[in-house]
Design a protein around this motif. Sequence first.
Motif, short mmCIF file in Angstrom:
data_model
loop_
_atom_site.label_atom_id
_atom_site.label_comp_id
_atom_site.label_asym_id
_atom_site.label_seq_id
_atom_site.Cartn_x
_atom_site.Cartn_y
_atom_site.Cartn_z
N SER A 100 8.52 -4.48 30.83
CA SER A 100 8.20 -5.85 31.25
C SER A 100 9.31 -6.35 32.17
O SER A 100 10.34 -5.71 32.32
CB SER A 100 8.08 -6.77 30.03
OG SER A 100 6.97 -6.40 29.24
N ARG A 101 9.08 -7.50 32.76
CA ARG A 101 10.14 -8.11 33.58
C ARG A 101 10.01 -9.62 33.55
O ARG A 101 8.92 -10.18 33.39
CB ARG A 101 10.13 -7.58 35.00
CG ARG A 101 8.93 -7.91 35.80
CD ARG A 101 8.95 -7.16 37.15
NE ARG A 101 7.63 -7.15 37.70
CZ ARG A 101 7.27 -7.76 38.82
NH1 ARG A 101 8.16 -8.39 39.53
NH2 ARG A 101 6.04 -7.73 39.23
N GLY A 102 11.15 -10.27 33.69
CA GLY A 102 11.20 -11.72 33.81
C GLY A 102 11.42 -12.07 35.27
O GLY A 102 12.12 -11.37 35.98
N ILE A 103 10.82 -13.15 35.71
CA ILE A 103 10.94 -13.59 37.10
C ILE A 103 11.28 -15.07 37.12
O ILE A 103 10.66 -15.87 36.42
CB ILE A 103 9.63 -13.35 37.88
CG1 ILE A 103 9.26 -11.87 37.86
CG2 ILE A 103 9.75 -13.87 39.32
CD1 ILE A 103 7.85 -11.58 38.33
N MET A 104 12.28 -15.41 37.91
CA MET A 104 12.63 -16.80 38.15
C MET A 104 12.37 -17.11 39.61
O MET A 104 12.81 -16.37 40.48
CB MET A 104 14.12 -17.03 37.83
CG MET A 104 14.62 -18.43 38.05
SD MET A 104 15.19 -18.67 39.72
CE MET A 104 14.77 -20.36 39.93
N ARG A 155 8.56 -16.72 34.66
CA ARG A 155 7.39 -15.88 34.41
C ARG A 155 7.83 -14.62 33.66
O ARG A 155 8.88 -14.06 33.95
CB ARG A 155 6.76 -15.49 35.74
CG ARG A 155 5.51 -14.64 35.63
CD ARG A 155 4.97 -14.30 37.00
NE ARG A 155 4.53 -15.53 37.66
CZ ARG A 155 3.36 -15.68 38.24
NH1 ARG A 155 2.50 -14.69 38.28
NH2 ARG A 155 3.04 -16.81 38.81
N VAL A 156 7.02 -14.18 32.72
CA VAL A 156 7.21 -12.90 32.07
C VAL A 156 5.97 -12.07 32.34
O VAL A 156 4.85 -12.51 32.10
CB VAL A 156 7.45 -13.04 30.55
CG1 VAL A 156 7.53 -11.67 29.89
CG2 VAL A 156 8.73 -13.82 30.28
N VAL A 157 6.18 -10.87 32.88
CA VAL A 157 5.10 -9.98 33.27
C VAL A 157 5.22 -8.69 32.47
O VAL A 157 6.30 -8.10 32.40
CB VAL A 157 5.18 -9.66 34.79
CG1 VAL A 157 4.10 -8.69 35.20
CG2 VAL A 157 5.11 -10.94 35.60
N GLY A 158 4.15 -8.26 31.85
CA GLY A 158 4.15 -7.02 31.07
C GLY A 158 3.50 -7.21 29.72
O GLY A 158 3.07 -8.30 29.36
N LYS A 159 3.45 -6.14 28.95
CA LYS A 159 2.72 -6.14 27.68
C LYS A 159 3.60 -6.43 26.46
O LYS A 159 3.10 -6.51 25.36
CB LYS A 159 2.04 -4.78 27.47
CG LYS A 159 1.06 -4.43 28.58
CD LYS A 159 -0.16 -5.29 28.52
CE LYS A 159 -1.16 -4.85 29.57
NZ LYS A 159 -2.15 -5.83 29.84
#
Length: 190
Positions: free
Chosen positions: A101-105, A160-164
């Motif tokens: 997963s990844r976090g996005i700012m 944002r957090v993207v992934g499972k």
Amino acid sequence: MLNALTAAVLALSAVVPPPSPVTIEVLSLKGDGCAAGSAAVAMSLDNQAFTVTYSDFIVQAHGSDVRRTCEISLRVNHPDDYTYGIAQTDYRGFAHIGAGSRGIMKGHYFFPGMPTRHSSHAYPGPLSDNWQATDQLPPGDVLHGPCRQRKPLTVNAELRVVGKSATSFMTMDSTDSSVSSTFRLSWRKC
């Protein structure tokens, strides 16, 4: 020759902050990342920066992609013969991002009717630590507000957090009383 002349004019027009007090006020606050009363804005005593402190800006994944946003409209009250722009932004918070997963700012700010400045930073998992992002503009690229019209400054932030990963989360808050976001100002005489 023209570039050197332009740089010289910009250097002469960039000045120290106004000597009189500058105040800042929140005109509006909206978004699912900043409920009423969950963000505070303050001007530094030296008039060189303002800070935005969030008390409840968190995005938590539950096995799917998720995002939260906060939009703040501000009025900077300064002497009529000055204008300002944002020279540098510093954002920080905490991220617990699972593997895969990844976090996005993302951040952006603008004066109405003028170009928008954008920034984006990604934090891949696994990660469980504080994060910090700094965006600094060259002096000639700083967008100053109009001189005679006092237009509000709008500041947007997105997490944002993207992934499972069902346990991933990312914050931009200040549980330790530190400042979450700092906007360093570039002043100019009109």
